[in-house]
Design an enzyme around this catalytic site. Structure first.
Site, PDB file in Angstrom:
ATOM      1  N   ASP A   1       5.005   0.769  11.985  1.00 61.87           N
ATOM      2  CA  ASP A   1       4.200   0.038  11.401  1.00 61.87           C
ATOM      3  C   ASP A   1       4.032  -1.329  11.861  1.00 61.87           C
ATOM      4  O   ASP A   1       3.180  -2.041  11.593  1.00 61.87           O
ATOM      5  CB  ASP A   1       4.076   0.039   9.865  1.00 61.87           C
ATOM      6  CG  ASP A   1       3.611   1.490   9.485  1.00 61.87           C
ATOM      7  OD1 ASP A   1       3.360   2.432  10.177  1.00 61.87           O
ATOM      8  OD2 ASP A   1       3.726   1.968   8.281  1.00 61.87           O
TER       9      ASP A   1
ATOM     10  N   ARG B   1      -8.284  -0.399   5.402  1.00 60.96           N
ATOM     11  CA  ARG B   1      -7.483   0.573   4.751  1.00 60.96           C
ATOM     12  C   ARG B   1      -6.171   0.178   4.278  1.00 60.96           C
ATOM     13  O   ARG B   1      -5.720   0.458   3.324  1.00 60.96           O
ATOM     14  CB  ARG B   1      -7.205   1.753   5.581  1.00 60.96           C
ATOM     15  CG  ARG B   1      -8.509   2.702   5.769  1.00 60.96           C
ATOM     16  CD  ARG B   1      -8.270   3.962   6.679  1.00 60.96           C
ATOM     17  NE  ARG B   1      -6.764   4.473   6.109  1.00 60.96           N
ATOM     18  CZ  ARG B   1      -5.880   5.318   6.862  1.00 60.96           C
ATOM     19  NH1 ARG B   1      -6.046   5.418   7.800  1.00 60.96           N
ATOM     20  NH2 ARG B   1      -4.845   5.779   6.295  1.00 60.96           N
TER      21      ARG B   1
ATOM     22  N   ARG C   1       0.748  14.765  13.164  1.00 56.85           N
ATOM     23  CA  ARG C   1       1.471  14.371  12.092  1.00 56.85           C
ATOM     24  C   ARG C   1       1.552  15.424  11.085  1.00 56.85           C
ATOM     25  O   ARG C   1       0.954  15.958  10.235  1.00 56.85           O
ATOM     26  CB  ARG C   1       0.953  13.162  11.298  1.00 56.85           C
ATOM     27  CG  ARG C   1       1.090  11.961  12.285  1.00 56.85           C
ATOM     28  CD  ARG C   1       0.230  10.752  11.541  1.00 56.85           C
ATOM     29  NE  ARG C   1       1.081  10.326  10.428  1.00 56.85           N
ATOM     30  CZ  ARG C   1       0.486   9.273   9.657  1.00 56.85           C
ATOM     31  NH1 ARG C   1      -0.579   8.783  10.101  1.00 56.85           N
ATOM     32  NH2 ARG C   1       1.416   8.834   8.651  1.00 56.85           N
TER      33      ARG C   1
ATOM     34  N   LYS D   1       0.677  -1.150  -0.215  1.00 58.37           N
ATOM     35  CA  LYS D   1       0.106   0.138   0.068  1.00 58.37           C
ATOM     36  C   LYS D   1       0.888   1.299   0.047  1.00 58.37           C
ATOM     37  O   LYS D   1       0.614   2.120  -0.887  1.00 58.37           O
ATOM     38  CB  LYS D   1      -0.915   0.064   1.266  1.00 58.37           C
ATOM     39  CG  LYS D   1      -1.620   1.523   1.526  1.00 58.37           C
ATOM     40  CD  LYS D   1      -2.327   1.472   2.929  1.00 58.37           C
ATOM     41  CE  LYS D   1      -1.578   1.795   3.885  1.00 58.37           C
ATOM     42  NZ  LYS D   1      -1.374   3.138   4.201  1.00 58.37           N
ATOM     43  N   ASN D   2       1.963   1.152   1.002  1.00 58.82           N
ATOM     44  CA  ASN D   2       2.759   2.606   1.167  1.00 58.82           C
ATOM     45  C   ASN D   2       3.511   3.013   0.003  1.00 58.82           C
ATOM     46  O   ASN D   2       4.118   4.028  -0.192  1.00 58.82           O
ATOM     47  CB  ASN D   2       3.461   2.474   2.502  1.00 58.82           C
ATOM     48  CG  ASN D   2       2.538   2.732   3.586  1.00 58.82           C
ATOM     49  OD1 ASN D   2       1.353   3.047   3.404  1.00 58.82           O
ATOM     50  ND2 ASN D   2       3.236   2.798   4.709  1.00 58.82           N
TER      51      ASN D   2
ATOM     52  N   CYS E   1      -5.043  13.017  13.338  1.00 60.16           N
ATOM     53  CA  CYS E   1      -4.760  11.850  13.202  1.00 60.16           C
ATOM     54  C   CYS E   1      -4.734  11.056  14.473  1.00 60.16           C
ATOM     55  O   CYS E   1      -4.589  11.444  15.639  1.00 60.16           O
ATOM     56  CB  CYS E   1      -3.097  11.515  12.676  1.00 60.16           C
ATOM     57  SG  CYS E   1      -2.493  10.108  12.697  1.00 60.16           S
TER      58      CYS E   1
END
Ligand code: UD1
Length: 423
Positions: free
Chosen positions: A307, A399, A122, A22-23, A117
């Site tokens: 993460d 997500r 952030r 995803k990133n 967030c």
């Protein structure tokens, strides 16, 4: 809303293939804005809420997209709307990625300020600083970043980031590749996501030196072309699947990965007593009889990723002793801890460090997802908890994890997705 109903106590074992990252997808989709002609064909793009939101944002700007069987086709030829609205940006902070490419190609962009967030402040100051260094003038009013390039064309410059930022490095790169002259970026992020973005931009025709290091040098070019590209695997999904096996005492092989990118995480699994074997594109984890408490400190790549911090805390609830998990990237990223404690974990927070006292017998109850990786840690805990765990607000998980319950069920889990009314 959807919830996951997990019946715990089953071993996660078997073989599975990692999804596309995803990133990595998000910046490369943004980078398609740099090409005024042609159609990009992007393979191995995960079918996720965040990808849909980002594609919608590109459509809003005027890009044409189709998405089928993990292949995303994009033509940004007709982009002419240079405003990214609040309604889309608020859903996903990574929307800020459109700023650099739009400024570079059109000399103007208006992007709504991303909201707050779930895990603390952030800021986007480094993104804005980078654009200013390349000659943009930025004003912020009525909730929008209004960025303009006097003369219409960005100019190369020197960007020295005071802290390492994946997003700001990506934005700076995407702006610099079409700027006039040379740009240097110091203290650039060296995450695999940035390496993939560099490879993508180079394939489009950009000149970038220093890929994979913290010092990048970019020679601006006049035009960039549309390309066909195969996205890389999701290293965080892969790490989460390994943790699912380890927390349930199972053995797993994750295919379609590059173990090299996961060195820091694999080292910690070994320290925790797991046996790890790798090939060029697979990782096999065998669980130990007892997990050994293992401290981790989340820092920029190549260190342990923030993460994976929440998932590691869940894992350590089953280790024999005390472990310390420190997050030096996001100091307040600990929303999962009260929820893990509701399942029976003993975790205390001191500043940016979680102290986990294990092993604890977890018992299923209702828990609330608060952000993407926090949700993953609750699913891991649910896999090992006695009885039934209901993970509410699972849209956070959706997500970032493609078909997570299907994948875990194929490995032996018992997870159902159900609808529920929150109030
Ligand atoms: C990306 C990842 C996210 C991951 C994070 C750190 C995506 C879509 N998201 O987020 O999953 O947790 O990297 O690996 O790829 N900062 C500033 N000013 C800025 C930008 C960042 O102070 O303008 C700070 C942040 O608050 C944080 C640190 O820099 O403390 C690193 O954040 P950054 O690497 O920018 O994270 P993201 O790119 O947003």
């Amino acid at each position: 809303m959807d919830k996951l109903v997990i019946r715990g106590g089953r071993r996660i074992s078997g073989s599975i293939t990692a999804s596309g990252s995803k990133n990595t997808s998000l910046p490369i989709i943004a980078a398609t804005l740099l090409a005024g002609n042609g159609t990009f064909i992007l393979h191995q793009i995960p079918d996720l809420k965040d990808i849909m939101t980002f594609t919608q944002l590109l459509n809003h700007l005027g890009a044409e997209t189709t998405f089928e069987s993990n292949t995303l086709k994009i033509s940004s030829r007709n982009v002419e709307n240079l405003q990214a609205p609040y309604e889309l940006v608020k859903k996903m902070r990574a929307s800020i990625y459109v700023l650099g490419p739009m400024l570079a190609r059109f000399g103007h962009a208006r992007v709504s300020l991303p909201g707050g967030c779930a895990f603390g402040p952030r800021p986007i100051d480094l993104h804005l600083m980078a654009m200013e260094k390349l000659g943009a003038t930025i004003t912020i009013e009525t909730g929008f970043i209004d960025a303009t390039v006097p003369g219409g064309k960005l100019k190369g410059g020197h960007i020295d980031f005071p802290i390492s930022s994946v997003g700001a490095t990506g934005n700076a790169l995407m702006a610099a590749v079409l700027a006039k002259g040379k740009t240097t970026i110091s203290n650039a992020a060296a995450e695999p996501e940035i390496v993939t973005l560099c490879k993508f931009l180079i394939a489009m025709g950009a000149t970038i030196r220093g890929t994979g290091t913290t010092e990048l040098e970019i020679e601006g070019t006049k035009t960039l072309k549309a390309i066909e590209f195969h996205n890389v695997f999701d290293r965080i999904e892969a790490g989460t699947l390994l943790a699912a096996a380890a927390i349930t005492g199972g053995d797993i092989t994750v295919n379609g990965v590059e173990p090299e990118q996961m060195k820091a995480v694999l080292k910690k699994f070994v320290h925790a007593g797991c046996t790890i074997e790798t090939t060029e594109n697979s990782i096999t984890l065998k669980s130990p009889e007892k997990l050994i408490p293992t401290d981790v400190t989340a820092k920029p790549y190549p260190s342990f990723p923030t993460d994976m911090q929440a998932q590691w805390i869940a894992l350590m609830t089953q280790a024999e002793g005390t472990s310390h998990i420190t997050d030096k990237v996001y100091h307040e990223r600990f929303n999962h801890i009260p929820e893990l404690n509701r399942l029976g974990a003993h975790i205390e927070i001191h500043k940016n460090q979680a102290i986990v006292d294990g092993p604890q017998h977890l018992s299923g109850t209702k828990v609330m997802s608060t952000d993407l990786r926090a949700s993953a840690s609750l699913v891991l805990a649910g896999l090992v908890a006695e009885g039934t765990t209901e993970v509410l607000r699972v849209y956070h998980l959706d997500r970032g994890y493609e078909k997570i319950e299907t994948k875990l069920n194929s490995l032996g889990a018992d997870i159902r997705r159900e609808k529920y009314n929150e109030f």
